[in-house]
Design an enzyme around this catalytic site. Structure first.
Site, PDB file in Angstrom:
ATOM      1  N   ASN A 146     -35.252  18.673  11.753  1.00 14.15           N
ATOM      2  CA  ASN A 146     -34.069  19.479  11.500  1.00 14.15           C
ATOM      3  C   ASN A 146     -33.614  20.182  12.766  1.00 14.15           C
ATOM      4  O   ASN A 146     -33.622  19.584  13.843  1.00 14.15           O
ATOM      5  CB  ASN A 146     -34.333  20.414  10.312  1.00 14.15           C
ATOM      6  CG  ASN A 146     -33.366  20.134   9.177  1.00 14.15           C
ATOM      7  OD1 ASN A 146     -32.185  19.920   9.423  1.00 14.15           O
ATOM      8  ND2 ASN A 146     -33.852  20.135   7.959  1.00 14.15           N
ATOM      9  N   ASP A 196     -33.615  25.335   8.101  1.00 17.22           N
ATOM     10  CA  ASP A 196     -32.817  24.109   8.182  1.00 17.22           C
ATOM     11  C   ASP A 196     -32.201  24.011   9.585  1.00 17.22           C
ATOM     12  O   ASP A 196     -32.917  23.759  10.548  1.00 17.22           O
ATOM     13  CB  ASP A 196     -31.792  24.124   7.038  1.00 17.22           C
ATOM     14  CG  ASP A 196     -31.097  22.791   6.854  1.00 17.22           C
ATOM     15  OD1 ASP A 196     -31.122  21.966   7.765  1.00 17.22           O
ATOM     16  OD2 ASP A 196     -30.495  22.577   5.786  1.00 17.22           O
TER      17      ASP A 196
HETATM   18 CA    CA Z   1     -30.317  20.010   8.251  1.00 15.40          CA
END
Ligand code: CA
Length: 288
Positions: A146, A196
């Site tokens: 990520n 994230d």
């Molecule tokens: Ca992502």
């Protein structure tokens, strides 16, 4: 803090926001629909490009086109014609993976990783695309590759494998484009959401969007959490500074994984948000 939801934008899996200094627009993607959006805040318009396969991260190039991390590897998008051409295949022997988030280093190399589309753990990796089209693998055994970004002095690379779930940091050798000495930068309690996408601001602090947390965290270079910004929907994916003064903070979001009930409770799921946290971003690096 005032959080604005930009009208007319509703992504399924909004991601990859990137400010384009030359065009003064915000690019972002809707991954599984295979769409690249070009949002022009001055005009209030949103042009959409169909990539023909999942697309997860973007970089602007000095020559005016874009590099995209797509399901099958790295591709080029011509923003005038919308033409998409492959630059380099990645994991061509593994149809169960797709590419995910990415970022450009100070030498114009585009780093992006992969993940399983079938929830397999440690099936992904992190790659570096060089200006000559060469692709080098730098990490393996990654679950969900990520967010990544660098400190202002380019001596640290921050990196998120959402499967862990932590923000890690490496010593970065800018000249050689190599990583060493991986260690945890911060560990995030799963009840707060999963780390994230991320971005480093002009004060060298790290912003991370929390998937299923509906917020951004901001961390000082020593790992101290200095602020939390709440957003009105749970699946917040990635922040990006933009605007003529780089003082706007855009945040993408998703609706894809919400139950019908959660979606009804969160009408702004999938929106593109904008806020003014009073902190300046850095101009995004261009890919070569
Ligand atoms: Ca992502």
């Amino acid at each position: 803090m005032d959080v604005e939801s930009l009208p007319g934008i509703s992504a399924e899996l909004g991601e990859g926001p990137l400010w384009d200094v030359g065009r003064q627009c915000l690019w972002f993607v809707d991954i599984m629909r295979g769409l690249v959006h070009r949002f022009d805040p001055a005009a209030g318009t949103d042009r959409v490009y169909e990539i023909g396969q999942p697309v997860s991260a973007l970089a602007c190039r000095a020559r005016g086109d874009l590099v995209c991390a797509v399901r099958d590897g790295f591709a080029r998008l011509d923003p005038e014609t919308g033409a998409v051409t492959m630059i380099a295949a990645v994991e061509a022997d593994n149809p169960r993976n797709r590419m995910n988030d990415g970022c450009v280093d100070a030498r114009g190399r585009f780093w992006a990783g992969t993940m399983s589309m079938h929830h397999e753990r440690e099936a992904g990796a992190l790659y570096r695309l060089d200006p000559d089209g060469t692709v080098t693998r730098h990490l393996s055994g990654v679950t969900t590759s990520n967010g990544l970004d660098w400190s202002g002095d380019n001596r640290r690379m921050y990196y998120i494998d959402t499967g862990l779930p932590r923000i890690d940091v490496f010593d970065f050798d800018l000249e050689g484009g190599t990583l060493a000495n991986r260690r945890a930068f911060v560990t995030i309690d799963p009840v707060e959401g999963k780390p994230d996408g991320m971005i480093v601001d002009a004060e060298d602090h790290v912003w991370v969007a929390l998937w299923n947390g509906g917020c951004l965290h901001r961390y000082a270079p020593d790992g101290t959490r200095v602020s939390v910004v709440r957003l009105p929907t749970p699946l917040t994916t990635k922040p990006a500074f933009g605007g003529p003064d780089l003082l706007d903070l855009y945040v993408t979001s998703a609706s894809i994984a919400l139950s019908a009930e959660a979606r009804a409770a969160s009408p702004s799921a999938g929106a593109l948000f904008r806020l003014r946290p009073g902190i300046r971003g850095r101009a995004p690096r261009l890919a070569k």
